[in-house]
Write an enzyme that holds these catalytic residues in place. Structure first.
Site, PDB file in Angstrom:
ATOM      1  CB  CYS A  86      -0.941  -0.004   1.191  1.00 12.83           C
ATOM      2  SG  CYS A  86      -2.001  -1.468   1.211  1.00 12.83           S
ATOM      3  CG  HIS A 337      -6.431   2.020   0.910  1.00 10.11           C
ATOM      4  ND1 HIS A 337      -5.271   2.548   0.404  1.00 10.11           N
ATOM      5  CD2 HIS A 337      -6.038   0.943   1.660  1.00 10.11           C
ATOM      6  CE1 HIS A 337      -4.241   1.827   0.805  1.00 10.11           C
ATOM      7  NE2 HIS A 337      -4.675   0.854   1.560  1.00 10.11           N
TER       8      HIS A 337
END
Lengths: 388, 388
Positions: A86, A337
């Protein structure tokens, strides 16, 4: 070493884009940034793409040439994809910053992108889990909500705190997102909503978790030499950065899983390079993949003492008009996200704040910081920006 | 800018390693390089990992923290994974070279790794195909043997040449591999073997294709400042590099698919930086994922005129004792092609040659070049090395 400026930014709406591939999203964000920087795609000298797993999400690897072609750059520049889960595009941005700083290029495009909703949720969960330790941890059945549930539980045991505190973080980020039309969930939530929502991994409920998202974000970095020749003004300078990794397995970290060591190390490097103090920072973006992660970040970055970060939202301090505005775009929690896009997405918000163009504008913001994390905190990058 | 030296190299046997994960292979190669450089894992300041698709091959992404942990580095250094298909670790090496050159770090570990045989051949073929254009080309059913078959066919039509010429490239590389115990296929082949082997994608037969492989390769890069303090000597310097990308889709390239434009652009940059001429080069490693690719490389690098590269092996010129030794370790064809490991694997051979430690030693080799390609030539990196 040269000064490095952000000349342009671009972002797509984060959320579900059933009618778009990652390439469509990448081009949309990149062309916005290129337009904002007042350059042409053909001015770009290097291309850094941050992406986590498009090979698994859409069957496409080798993304730098893909995006190079779609943008019509046509001058055989260097391009490469970076992956650190991420934190993929945060690392891409950091490498790009170093490339301009060292004088390797005057104009660099950094792009973060991820199209996740092409797969169903169980598949997405499995793909995301590959960012955890596939030999020593994943066989237990743990996935990322589980990792952060362990961290939240450890935090509660060590320092106290409760789901009420986590709820306040979610409520604050949804409040910020409610003014951001690019957010996936631009809606306010109440404490009742929070407690009515299903449990995901005790003590984390649905509103503690960031969603599955599609999206892209881009930034054009330029050298000070190039900036002097540009007809554009109002640049934001990157004044410091740091990046670090630690062991992938949560079980192999230092004794205390409530402290994000790479966050601390990266920010120490970044502050040293920026030659500023924590008190100078006006606005920050941190990686709140789960509500507890925002609290851990605030403490690991050194903005709050250990055990106190979790109260920041409840105390109103991290609202955009509070003493330390955090995730003024809604954060991963409510903005969304799309993992590979998240790091550059944070930079986009910081740049907007420093230009005075944010949806939840922090009055007089001059210095901003972003902290983008990979996995359960195994990798992290911090960058500090200043209005010029 | 600082001088950059290769202080240590390490490589595993390329081939099938059913009893090892990519982590075992990575550690084996890295520890060899670390030992060869006479440093400790704790001296490493940055880690660049080149890997194509371990997420799909073994369910593991986020490789920099994984390998960081396995090596016991323990000092929160920067680490990141780079991906550009089969040029992943060539690009990792190039970025690492630039990091040391700019003074960002004095000791950098570069690792290339891929464990492919955990999946069956049809699955591997599908994973590899993700390096081609998933929207505009893969739906036709094309895979990489098909791409290079098109290039070979176009070459034959434009310049002449035949399968006999391709056979000579395979025979030469297998001859080189026959002396390399780290090669996947350390055996000589005859022209009869070549023609008896099954056709894969006309005009490419089995012996035109590199195999599916597991393996890892590593290099420790150090700055000249660090080299002065080292007790080791016999360094190899990296004197120039270049990297470039073009459109992913073969159909979107310049009119001529027999010329690898990124190879030409990268090598031009590398030669300019190295301040040497092509005539100065004593030994080269090129990306012969298929036999035709070796010929295309020799021409695109400018060592042979267009239409003449295909005859180089048949004429004996690219044998290790010929006028331009090429792929003295057996090349991807016979040494093996664990895709993420291939770029650093090339560097390992060049360093061995310049140290006088190669299995097929080129007498008096002082300058070596490597050219590592991604996909059907959409990305490429060239690095030039000199014995110090």
């Amino acid at each position: 070493m040269k000064k490095v400026f952000v000349a342009g930014i671009g972002i797509t709406k984060f959320g579900k884009h059933p009618d778009k591939t990652f390439r469509d999203l990448a081009v949309e964000a990149a062309m916005k940034a290129i337009g904002d920087a007042n350059i042409s795609p053909r001015d770009i000298e290097e291309l850094y793409v941050g992406n986590f797993a498009q090979g698994m999400f859409e069957g496409q690897t080798h993304l730098a040439p893909t995006i190079y072609g779609d943008l019509g750059i046509r001058s055989n520049i260097k391009g490469v994809r970076l992956e650190n889960a991420c934190a993929s595009s945060g690392f891409a941005l950091y490498e790009a910053y170093r490339a301009v700083k060292a004088g390797y290029a005057d104009v660099v495009l950094v792009l973060g992108v991820e199209k996740m909703t092409a797969q169903k949720t169980p598949v997405v969960t499995k793909i995301l889990a590959t960012a955890g330790d596939a030999i020593y941890e994943l066989p237990t059945g743990i996935t990322f909500p589980g990792y952060f549930a362990l961290m939240a539980t450890a935090y509660f045991q060590k320092y106290g705190g409760s789901r009420e505190d986590l709820a306040e973080i979610a409520i604050k980020n949804h409040y910020h997102a409610s003014n951001n039309p690019y957010a996936q969930y631009p809606k306010k939530i109440t404490i009742e909503d929070y407690f009515k929502a299903p449990m995901i991994a005790e003590p984390l409920g649905l509103y503690d978790c960031s969603p599955i998202s599609d999206g892209a974000a881009a930034a054009v970095l330029i050298s000070e030499d190039y900036a002097k020749k540009s007809s554009k003004d109002g640049f934001v300078e990157i004044i410091g950065g740091g990046a670090s990794v630690t062991n992938l397995a949560l079980s192999e970290r230092a004794e205390d899983i409530t402290f994000l060591e790479p966050v601390a190390v990266s920010s120490e490097k970044a502050f040293k390079e920026a030659k500023i103090d924590k008190d100078d920072v006006d606005v920050i973006e941190v990686h709140d993949c789960f509500t507890i992660a925002e609290a851990l970040h605030l403490e690991s970055l050194g903005f709050y003492k250990r055990g106190e970060g979790i109260k920041a939202a409840a105390n109103g301090e991290t609202y955009y008009d509070g003493k330390l505005p955090v995730n003024t775009d809604g954060g991963l929690k409510a903005k969304g996200h799309p993992v590979g896009a998240t790091g550059v997405g944070m930079a986009v918000e910081i740049v907007k704040q420093l230009r005075g163009e944010a949806y939840n504008q922090v009055e007089g913001a001059e210095i901003g910081l972003m902290s983008n994390m990979g996995g359960s905190g195994a990798s992290n990058v911090v960058l500090i920006f200043r209005r010029v």
